[in-house]
Design a protein around this motif. Structure first.
Motif, mmCIF file in Angstrom:
data_model
loop_
_atom_site.group_PDB
_atom_site.id
_atom_site.type_symbol
_atom_site.label_atom_id
_atom_site.label_comp_id
_atom_site.label_asym_id
_atom_site.label_seq_id
_atom_site.Cartn_x
_atom_site.Cartn_y
_atom_site.Cartn_z
ATOM 1 N N ASN A 116 1.467 4.427 8.924
ATOM 2 C CA ASN A 116 1.614 3.966 7.544
ATOM 3 C C ASN A 116 2.888 4.587 7.006
ATOM 4 O OD1 ASN A 116 1.508 3.670 4.786
ATOM 5 N ND2 ASN A 116 -0.313 4.959 4.508
ATOM 6 N N THR A 117 3.913 3.793 6.789
ATOM 7 C CA THR A 117 5.169 4.366 6.312
ATOM 8 C C THR A 117 5.921 3.361 5.458
ATOM 9 O OG1 THR A 117 7.233 5.416 6.949
ATOM 10 C CG2 THR A 117 6.455 3.669 8.387
ATOM 11 N N SER A 118 6.735 3.904 4.549
ATOM 12 C CA SER A 118 7.597 3.018 3.766
ATOM 13 C C SER A 118 9.022 3.076 4.313
ATOM 14 C CB SER A 118 7.563 3.455 2.304
ATOM 15 O OG SER A 118 7.968 4.792 2.201
ATOM 16 N N LYS A 119 9.203 3.909 5.341
ATOM 17 C CA LYS A 119 10.556 4.105 5.885
ATOM 18 C C LYS A 119 10.812 3.183 7.074
ATOM 19 C CE LYS A 119 10.842 9.003 4.879
ATOM 20 N NZ LYS A 119 10.671 10.227 5.614
ATOM 21 N N ASN A 166 3.524 -0.699 5.510
ATOM 22 C CA ASN A 166 3.495 0.114 4.296
ATOM 23 C C ASN A 166 2.111 -0.011 3.661
ATOM 24 O OD1 ASN A 166 4.011 1.575 2.043
ATOM 25 N ND2 ASN A 166 5.860 0.464 1.461
ATOM 26 N N SER A 186 0.127 2.158 2.134
ATOM 27 C CA SER A 186 -0.121 2.724 0.810
ATOM 28 C C SER A 186 0.198 1.699 -0.273
ATOM 29 C CB SER A 186 0.738 3.972 0.604
ATOM 30 O OG SER A 186 0.488 4.889 1.621
ATOM 31 N N LEU A 187 1.297 0.961 -0.067
ATOM 32 C CA LEU A 187 1.725 -0.039 -1.047
ATOM 33 C C LEU A 187 0.703 -1.177 -1.125
ATOM 34 C CD1 LEU A 187 4.274 -0.982 -2.812
ATOM 35 C CD2 LEU A 187 4.682 -2.508 -0.889
ATOM 36 N N GLU A 208 7.538 11.501 0.920
ATOM 37 C CA GLU A 208 7.018 11.299 2.272
ATOM 38 C C GLU A 208 7.904 12.009 3.300
ATOM 39 O OE1 GLU A 208 6.821 7.578 5.307
ATOM 40 O OE2 GLU A 208 6.535 7.180 3.191
#
Lengths: 321, 299
Positions: free
Chosen positions: B96-99, B116, B118-119, B298
């Motif tokens: 789980n990442t936004s990067k 992503n 969490s989003l 993060e």
């Protein structure tokens, strides 16, 4: 008297304990031990506080502390007190005072530990018993205790279509304790730190058994945000759901008196455990809380509330966003 | 037998996701076993859950040390837990990442799925519970079970409203998941970048097994020794103190459940981020509005 600035910097409940973020009980325990200092021996019953503070091989406590079974915190504290007395009598320790403290949750006090507590109070041991009341068995995943308030949804009293949570009224531990005619009993809340510290000090200095009942809000069990712990504890007091008072030599003194109470609805609406409660039950609770409050005022020799009894808003510095 | 390990924080639903996956597999006539592992840690603490899938009955009930697949529900865990520890050669990782997910790829992975979560969870479920979202990413990379079976398992477990929202989240993450294969990685290696960022670091004391010979007699332990247990890694927000507005009343200090506010010589207060769990009581109770809760970045 206490003030924030004159309190000790020393932490008797070391950080790094496994309490949930925003644990109301951890706040209360920290304050209590700041008032008690280090010349004490603590007997702690099983419960949240024991589990979060003493995962082997670590311990959060910075004083003599013993973990005992769920039911016998008061019995062990009696034994320690009697043992200290014997050692002093034989001249093996000096005459300086060592206070014995027993602590337990509401399960360890009102349900499982009640007979040990009653026995210890009746025998008149010189000790302070502190009940940290989070209103259910939170450690094992929120099961009801006899201290769970009416209407609260727990794992064993789930709110459904017909039954809305707990069907019985919260057990009144203060009256049970008062029936033993002990020198000092009081209720306190970590949302009122100076009041709590003063009561701990008083309870520790009194000769004979003293009882302290502390309401400690629990974010996961009550269904509240971690940051609301203190605000909600304050609301519990201001709505009359958890009045702060002392009982000394049979005389009741209200620590905080209000001319008008905040409607109970405001306290209930903020908590997930009262979600889905209907108007009928809410009215019943409001009536009963008012009755208890009036009764308390009568006993304290104060004038009862008049019909326009609800304060419109909370005190100014509670932010309600 | 296929072994899957879930890493999450207490309250994010790692345990539930392992159970949902197992239920979906059972619906399809496969055999499955799911169970969690956690100590006395509470909401916010790192937890792990396990799931085994097979075509024949499974009798193994032990924790999974060498998983085929690792699913990480929370982006802040890479710093704290050795999530890829024991992952098999050519194993799969779901994150789980936004990067940019390429930063998480290391040489011996068989595949990486990034979303992503969490989003998506925040937008659809309105709360940071990422478990079903991550399941969507998992089945996108490895078709272990049909999306429909997962939806059925969700419907059985939750009430109508919550189940529908979760199914929506599941489908959206299935669409939005990015898959990286070793071939993509080789391409990138050619450009001369390094793949170090995916390496997990361990900040706390490592778990170890005690022999009975080493136990202190009578269970007498060192006072205050939980100080070794840095609970700061539970945090998702941290308090930011504004000295100009501070009136030195000390309410933040007295109300802190973790004794994380430190009184300084000049009367101001500082935060001990080693222990702060980010509950936000200090910010809420500050009468001068001098404390703000800032989101933890993060990684």
């Amino acid at each position: 008297m206490f003030a924030v600035k004159t309190l000790t910097d020393r932490e008797y409940l070391a950080p790094g304990h496994r309490g949930c973020s925003g644990c109301g009980q951890a706040v209360a325990v920290r304050m209590v031990h700041k008032a008690l200092g280090q010349r004490i021996v603590v007997a702690c019953a099983t419960g949240c506080m024991e589990v979060i503070s003493s995962p082997f091989p670590q311990s959060s406590w910075e004083m003599p502390w013993i973990h005992v079974a769920f039911e016998n915190a008061a019995a062990v504290a009696s034994g320690i007190e009697a043992g200290l007395k014997a050692l002093r009598h034989k001249g093996k320790i000096d005459n300086r005072k060592i206070k014995v403290v027993a602590m337990a949750g509401d399960g360890g006090t009102a349900d499982i530990g009640l007979q040990a507590l009653s026995g210890a109070l009746e025998r008149g041991h010189d000790f302070l018993y502190i009940c940290y009341d989070n209103e259910a068995y939170m450690n094992t995943g929120v099961q009801r205790s006899s201290s769970t308030p009416y209407g609260a949804s727990t794992m064993t009293t789930p709110a459904g279509r017909i039954q809305k949570g707990q069907a019985t009224w919260k057990k009144n531990m203060m009256e049970i304790v008062a029936a033993h005619h002990i020198p000092y009993a009081a209720t306190a809340s970590p949302s009122y730190p100076m009041d709590l510290l003063g009561k701990v000090k008083k309870g520790a200095e009194i000769k004979g058994p003293a009882y302290l009942h502390i309401l400690s809000p629990c974010p996961p069990g009550w269904g509240i945000e971690a940051e609301d712990t203190i605000g909600l504890g304050r609301l519990a007091v201001e709505t009359g759901a958890f009045p702060l008072y002392e009982q000394e030599e049979g005389k009741i003194r209200l620590s905080l008196d209000f001319d008008k109470l905040i409607p109970l609805e405001k306290y209930l609406k903020g908590q997930g455990r009262f979600r889905g409660i209907d108007q009928e039950r809410m009215d019943y609770m409001q009536e009963r809380v008012l009755e208890m409050w009036q009764d308390l005022k009568r006993k304290a020799g104060l004038r009862e509330l008049r019909p326009s009894r609800f304060r419109k808003e909370g005190v100014k510095w509670i932010r309600t966003s | 037998m296929l072994e899957i390990r879930f890493h999450g924080r207490g309250g994010q639903g790692a345990v539930t996701s392992a159970e949902l996956l197992a239920q979906a597999a059972i619906k399809e006539g496969k055999y499955a076993r799911a169970f969690p592992s956690f100590g006395p840690e509470r909401r916010g603490a790192p937890v792990s859950a396990f799931c085994r899938l097979d075509e024949k009955p499974i009798n193994l009930r032990t924790v999974i040390k060498n998983p085929h697949v690792v699913v990480v529900l929370d982006p802040s865990l890479y710093e704290v837990v050795d999530v890829t520890g024991g992952l098999r050669e050519r194993g799969h990782l779901v994150i789980n990442t936004s990067k940019d997910p390429r930063a998480f790829f290391s040489g011996n992975l068989g595949g990486l799925a990034a979303v992503n979560a969490s989003l998506i969870a925040q937008e659809i479920l309105k709360r940071p519970i990422t478990n079903t979202v991550m399941l969507g990413a998992l089945v996108r990379m490895l078709p272990l079970v049909e999306l429909e079976s997962l939806a059925q398992a969700l419907e059985e477990r939750f009430n109508e409203k919550i189940a529908q929202k979760n199914i929506q989240a599941l489908k959206r993450s299935y669409q939005e998941t990015l898959i990286l294969t070793p071939e993509d990685h080789v391409e990138r290696e050619g450009k001369g970048e390094s793949g170090e960022a995916g390496d997990a670091r361990i900040t706390g004391e490592k778990d170890r097994d005690y022999s009975w010979k080493e136990l202190p007699p009578g269970c007498i332990v060192e006072p205050g020794s939980t100080r070794k247990n840095l609970t700061g890694d539970w945090r998702s927000r941290y308090p930011l103190l504004n000295r100009e507005r501070c009136i030195k009343c000390g309410l933040c200090w007295i109300y802190c459940p973790d004794a994380s506010l430190i009184r300084k010589g000049d009367g101001f207060y500082g935060v001990d981020l080693n222990y702060c769990k980010g509950c936000g009581i200090c910010a809420r109770e500050c009468p001068a509005g001098a404390i703000l809760m800032e989101k933890e970045l993060e990684g």
